[in-house]
Design an enzyme around this catalytic site. Structure first.
Site, PDB file in Angstrom:
ATOM      1  N   ASN A  73       0.862  -1.188   0.000  1.00 36.40           N
ATOM      2  CA  ASN A  73       0.000   0.000   0.000  1.00 36.40           C
ATOM      3  C   ASN A  73       0.895   1.234   0.000  1.00 36.40           C
ATOM      4  O   ASN A  73       1.525   1.548   1.000  1.00 36.40           O
ATOM      5  CB  ASN A  73      -0.891  -0.045   1.260  1.00 36.40           C
ATOM      6  N   GLY A  89       2.852   2.405  10.773  1.00 37.20           N
ATOM      7  CA  GLY A  89       3.791   3.504  10.601  1.00 37.20           C
ATOM      8  C   GLY A  89       4.512   3.900  11.878  1.00 37.20           C
ATOM      9  O   GLY A  89       5.150   4.947  11.942  1.00 37.20           O
ATOM     10  N   GLU A 104      -4.919  -4.929  10.831  1.00 37.10           N
ATOM     11  CA  GLU A 104      -3.924  -3.861  10.982  1.00 37.10           C
ATOM     12  C   GLU A 104      -4.217  -3.100  12.273  1.00 37.10           C
ATOM     13  O   GLU A 104      -5.032  -2.174  12.274  1.00 37.10           O
ATOM     14  CB  GLU A 104      -4.006  -2.888   9.806  1.00 37.10           C
ATOM     15  N   GLU A 158      -6.908   4.480   8.029  1.00 37.80           N
ATOM     16  CA  GLU A 158      -6.716   5.913   7.756  1.00 37.80           C
ATOM     17  C   GLU A 158      -7.967   6.517   7.118  1.00 37.80           C
ATOM     18  O   GLU A 158      -8.300   7.673   7.347  1.00 37.80           O
ATOM     19  CB  GLU A 158      -5.463   6.101   6.887  1.00 37.80           C
ATOM     20  N   HIS A 218      -9.649   0.950   5.126  1.00 39.03           N
ATOM     21  CA  HIS A 218      -8.339   1.133   5.772  1.00 39.03           C
ATOM     22  C   HIS A 218      -8.525   2.078   6.964  1.00 39.03           C
ATOM     23  O   HIS A 218      -9.315   3.018   6.908  1.00 39.03           O
ATOM     24  CB  HIS A 218      -7.333   1.710   4.767  1.00 39.03           C
ATOM     25  N   SER A 233       3.894  -1.935  10.304  1.00 43.04           N
ATOM     26  CA  SER A 233       5.352  -1.956  10.470  1.00 43.04           C
ATOM     27  C   SER A 233       5.979  -3.294  10.091  1.00 43.04           C
ATOM     28  O   SER A 233       6.933  -3.745  10.737  1.00 43.04           O
ATOM     29  CB  SER A 233       5.742  -1.555  11.903  1.00 43.04           C
ATOM     30  N   LYS A 243       0.051   4.251  -0.162  1.00 47.00           N
ATOM     31  CA  LYS A 243      -0.592   5.404   0.490  1.00 47.00           C
ATOM     32  C   LYS A 243      -0.427   6.651  -0.393  1.00 47.00           C
ATOM     33  O   LYS A 243      -0.431   6.527  -1.609  1.00 47.00           O
ATOM     34  CB  LYS A 243      -0.053   5.587   1.908  1.00 47.00           C
TER      35      LYS A 243
HETATM   36  P1  13P Z   1       3.247   0.506   7.609  1.00 47.36           P
HETATM   37  O1  13P Z   1       3.777  -0.782   7.040  1.00 47.36           O
HETATM   38  O2  13P Z   1       3.952   1.717   7.092  1.00 47.36           O
HETATM   39  O3  13P Z   1       3.177   0.442   9.109  1.00 47.36           O
HETATM   40  O4  13P Z   1       1.723   0.644   7.095  1.00 47.36           O
HETATM   41  C1  13P Z   1       0.843  -0.387   7.267  1.00 47.36           C
HETATM   42  C2  13P Z   1      -0.410  -0.080   6.525  1.00 47.36           C
HETATM   43  O5  13P Z   1      -1.207   0.739   6.948  1.00 47.36           O
HETATM   44  C3  13P Z   1      -0.640  -0.781   5.249  1.00 47.36           C
HETATM   45  O6  13P Z   1      -1.938  -0.585   4.810  1.00 47.36           O
END
Ligand code: 13P
Length: 258
Positions: free
Chosen positions: A9, A177, A171, A101, A99, A213, A11
């Protein structure tokens, strides 16, 4: 063991020129060192999709392409949104749904998540339903109830013919992150729970991914001890080497577990 699935992803990173470059790099490395057992998917920003699918097709890169979000509506007055049929026309075969976010920053509640999931499935695309608790929920020990509620809200009543198109990504929001990966025990407990809830909703063979992560160093233990079928990778998917190393780990774990 089911075939591992590793999804990158991106983002809101990489403009279309950078996206072309990364896709070409992935193609070169994969030609030299194909990942025999792993299904690899990249999920770029909307404005990169056309460029990425073009490179995938012209260079015959062994990757599929997904979108980070889609509207629950097929067409109409929804400024700023992108519909599933539009994605389908671009040879996009996957969509991330709900997701954290999107849920936290763009008011995507359980009802919209469920509607979006239905829309993605109705058009025959693969849906990756994202679930996971925030830190406060984990600290109060309510993560199991929280994730159960998210699963029920999104998956109750999914039609039989659409069930093979569903993947679930766990997640935990506090691990995204942050460099704070969930422990393999935490991942195993939640993965087993997700499989139980999914089976109670007639999704017996659903693939369960972990995200938060993930990196080349922790991928093997998450996969073997955490018991997941693959990963949803954020930061580490922005570099060809780290993303494909995670893919290679998943490939090797499949060989070991088989
Ligand atoms: P990270 O791997 O940067 O922690 O992000 C995970 C994520 O939200 C993937 O959708």
């Amino acid at each position: 063991m089911t075939r591992p699935l590793v999804i990158g992803n991106w983002k809101m990173n990489l403009d279309y020129v950078e996206a072309i470059h990364l896709t070409q790099q992935l193609g070169v490395i994969l030609k030299n060192k194909p990942l025999e057992h792993v299904e690899l998917v990249v999920v770029p920003p909307f404005v990169d999709l056309r460029s990425v699918t073009s490179v995938v097709e012209s260079d015959r890169v062994d990757l599929e392409v997904g979108a980070q979000h889609a509207s629950q509506h097929d067409t109409g007055a929804h400024t700023g949104e992108v519909s599933v049929p539009m994605l389908q026309r671009l040879n996009v075969h996957w969509v991330l749904v709900g997701h954290s976010e999107r849920r936290a920053m763009y008011a995507m509640n359980d009802e919209v998540v469920a509607q979006t999931l239905r829309t993605v499935l109705r058009h025959g695309l693969q849906a990756v339903l994202c679930v996971g608790e925030e830190l406060a929920v984990r600290e109060s020990g309510e993560q199991v109830d929280f994730v159960t509620a998210q699963l029920h809200a999104a998956l109750a009543g999914v039609e039989e013919k659409s069930r093979p198109l569903v993947t679930i990504a766990y997640e935990p929001v506090w691990a995204i992150g942050s460099g704070l990966t969930a422990s393999t025990e935490q991942v195993r407990d939640m993965t087993e729970h997700i499989r139980t809830v999914a089976a109670s909703l007639s999704l017996d063979t659903v693939r369960v991914l972990y995200g938060g992560s993930v990196n080349p160093e922790n991928a093997a233990s998450l996969m073997i001890e955490g018991g997941v079928d693959g990963f949803l990778v954020g930061g580490a998917s922005l570099k060809a080497e780290s993303f494909l190393t995670i893919g290679q780990v998943a490939n090797d774990c499949y060989d070991v577990k088989r």
